[in-house]
Design a protein around this motif. Sequence first.
Motif, PDB file in Angstrom:
ATOM      1  N   SER A   1     -54.318 -97.970  28.668  1.00  0.00           N
ATOM      2  CA  SER A   1     -53.792 -98.929  27.920  1.00  0.00           C
ATOM      3  C   SER A   1     -53.335-100.431  28.826  1.00  0.00           C
ATOM      4  N   ASN A   2     -53.686-100.287  30.365  1.00  0.00           N
ATOM      5  CA  ASN A   2     -53.097-101.372  31.211  1.00  0.00           C
ATOM      6  C   ASN A   2     -51.552-101.602  31.079  1.00  0.00           C
ATOM      7  N   THR A   3     -50.676-100.581  30.819  1.00  0.00           N
ATOM      8  CA  THR A   3     -49.316-100.861  30.713  1.00  0.00           C
ATOM      9  C   THR A   3     -48.440 -99.994  31.885  1.00  0.00           C
TER      10      THR A   3
ATOM     11  N   GLY B   1     -49.527-104.597  32.041  1.00  0.00           N
ATOM     12  CA  GLY B   1     -49.958-104.823  33.465  1.00  0.00           C
ATOM     13  C   GLY B   1     -49.672-103.442  34.050  1.00  0.00           C
ATOM     14  N   GLN B   2     -50.283-103.425  35.276  1.00  0.00           N
ATOM     15  CA  GLN B   2     -49.877-102.101  35.975  1.00  0.00           C
ATOM     16  C   GLN B   2     -49.319-102.483  37.510  1.00  0.00           C
ATOM     17  N   ALA B   3     -48.116-101.846  37.590  1.00  0.00           N
ATOM     18  CA  ALA B   3     -47.153-102.072  38.529  1.00  0.00           C
ATOM     19  C   ALA B   3     -47.857-101.594  40.031  1.00  0.00           C
ATOM     20  N   ASP B   4     -47.644-102.020  41.161  1.00  0.00           N
ATOM     21  CA  ASP B   4     -48.117-101.316  42.250  1.00  0.00           C
ATOM     22  C   ASP B   4     -47.666 -99.779  42.496  1.00  0.00           C
ATOM     23  N   PRO B   5     -48.760 -98.948  42.611  1.00  0.00           N
ATOM     24  CA  PRO B   5     -48.604 -97.590  42.484  1.00  0.00           C
ATOM     25  C   PRO B   5     -47.434 -97.193  43.607  1.00  0.00           C
ATOM     26  N   GLU B   6     -47.322 -97.842  44.523  1.00  0.00           N
ATOM     27  CA  GLU B   6     -46.168 -97.152  45.419  1.00  0.00           C
ATOM     28  C   GLU B   6     -45.088 -97.799  45.401  1.00  0.00           C
ATOM     29  N   SER B   7     -44.688 -98.719  44.485  1.00  0.00           N
ATOM     30  CA  SER B   7     -43.292 -99.186  44.179  1.00  0.00           C
ATOM     31  C   SER B   7     -42.602 -98.434  43.211  1.00  0.00           C
ATOM     32  N   GLY B   8     -41.288 -98.011  43.328  1.00  0.00           N
ATOM     33  CA  GLY B   8     -40.482 -97.483  42.136  1.00  0.00           C
ATOM     34  C   GLY B   8     -40.627 -95.950  42.430  1.00  0.00           C
ATOM     35  N   LEU B   9     -41.329 -95.413  43.129  1.00  0.00           N
ATOM     36  CA  LEU B   9     -41.088 -93.981  43.026  1.00  0.00           C
ATOM     37  C   LEU B   9     -40.165 -93.187  43.932  1.00  0.00           C
ATOM     38  N   ASP B  10     -39.641 -93.941  44.875  1.00  0.00           N
ATOM     39  CA  ASP B  10     -38.583 -93.360  45.615  1.00  0.00           C
ATOM     40  C   ASP B  10     -37.130 -93.857  45.232  1.00  0.00           C
TER      41      ASP B  10
END
Length: 459
Positions: free
Chosen positions: A265-267, A322-331
């Motif tokens: 869904s590009n979200t 939209g898609q956030a940076d996959p490496e941001s917000g995980l930690d």
Amino acid sequence: MKGDFSRDTFDPRNHYTRVLMQQGRVHLDADFNEQSAIAMHAQRLLARDLIGPEGGPRDNAGFAVITDPAAVKALGKKLVPGDFLIGAGRYYVNGAMCQNPAALLYSEQPGYPFDAATTTDILADLPGYTIYLDVWERHISAVEGPGLLEPALGGPDTATRAQLTWQVRVLPGGAADGGGGVADHFARAVPLLAARAEPPATNNDPCSVDPAARYRGLENQLYRVEIHAPGPAGGPGQGATFKWSRDNGSVTLPLAGSPAVDAASNTTTVTLATLGRDTDLGLVVGGWVELVDDNSTLRHVAAPLLRVHSIDRDEFAVVLEGQADPESGLDPRLHPYLRRWDHGGDAAAGGAVAVVESPAGQPLWQDLEDGVQVCFPVADGGSPASYRTGDYWLIPARTVTGDVEWPRDDGAAALNPQPLPPRGEEHAYAGLAGVGSGPAGAPGQVVTELRKFFAPLAV
């Protein structure tokens, strides 16, 4: 500095030596901040005059580049090909004191890897490169530094901090016998911006302020215009872009969990710790945000701009287009948060606004809101300006004058506003070591010391 400030009044051209408070007068944040800026400016100028552009104390110079496996092992570290140890100690760059309290590996630095071209795997195969120190000031709010909040007060936001930040980075292809060219490598044609407030052709809105006013906002604001995508100006759909905030980019909303990216869904769905102090300092459907954390900030990258699709105010859940940076917000240890922006960007152009430069003598004004306009004149000398992610300008707008505060020729409002360079982010650089091939037939690489040293004045 993306704080909730009224304005930034420090200007070294004024040659002020201190701020003098008066009894019975209103105390403003700008006065206190200017006092600290005056003191810091004088301190760093003195250090630069005495030390020079860079140097370390002879008895405790830091940031030595150590590649000897035995020396590294003695400090409890282990080298892999392409990595190196950064020694503890102090080093001064452009008057700013950089401290490394304990030796650490290049790959252990916060934010590593900084880019795909300088990972340890890449460095292991490079024939030569220059290792340098990158120094700048980073703004730390209570979102990035929770310890700034006083628990006894129940956790209200108070003052923020400026943190001297450094990174030891690598310039591929740099010569091993010289480091003075590091700063030259980053030299550029500095971009310029002018700002003004102009009345509309017609204004019959009874809810607005005086139609004759140039700035028609209902509140005092500190507009921040910041470069998003870097590069030269290229017009719509190409080249550098910018975003803007009416609150100096200070509206930040920390995450309460990891973001969920739905590629189909590009979200991106995020759960927030708060939706803001009130509706004016929160999110709105259709507005733009970026999801960042400590690592993305230290890497100086332009995070993808995401548009707010929907807000669940009961669950504090927000769906973003939209898609956030996959490496941001995980930690959660990296303090992930959303930063709100107020521009009306185009999703097809990545959400930001194209930087359109004006030909000499033909200003092209771009509207922000409520009469506030900006213009990007060609750089001095006519060379194409190089816009960097994080370049920013501040534009105070005041309701009492119906205008923006911006320097004009001779101070006359009728004359053109002066083009100004960005206020930051200011970086200083110093060469630390050169790495290159040794004599013909010799194994391994040779590390050349590029640091400079000074002795105590009193011995």
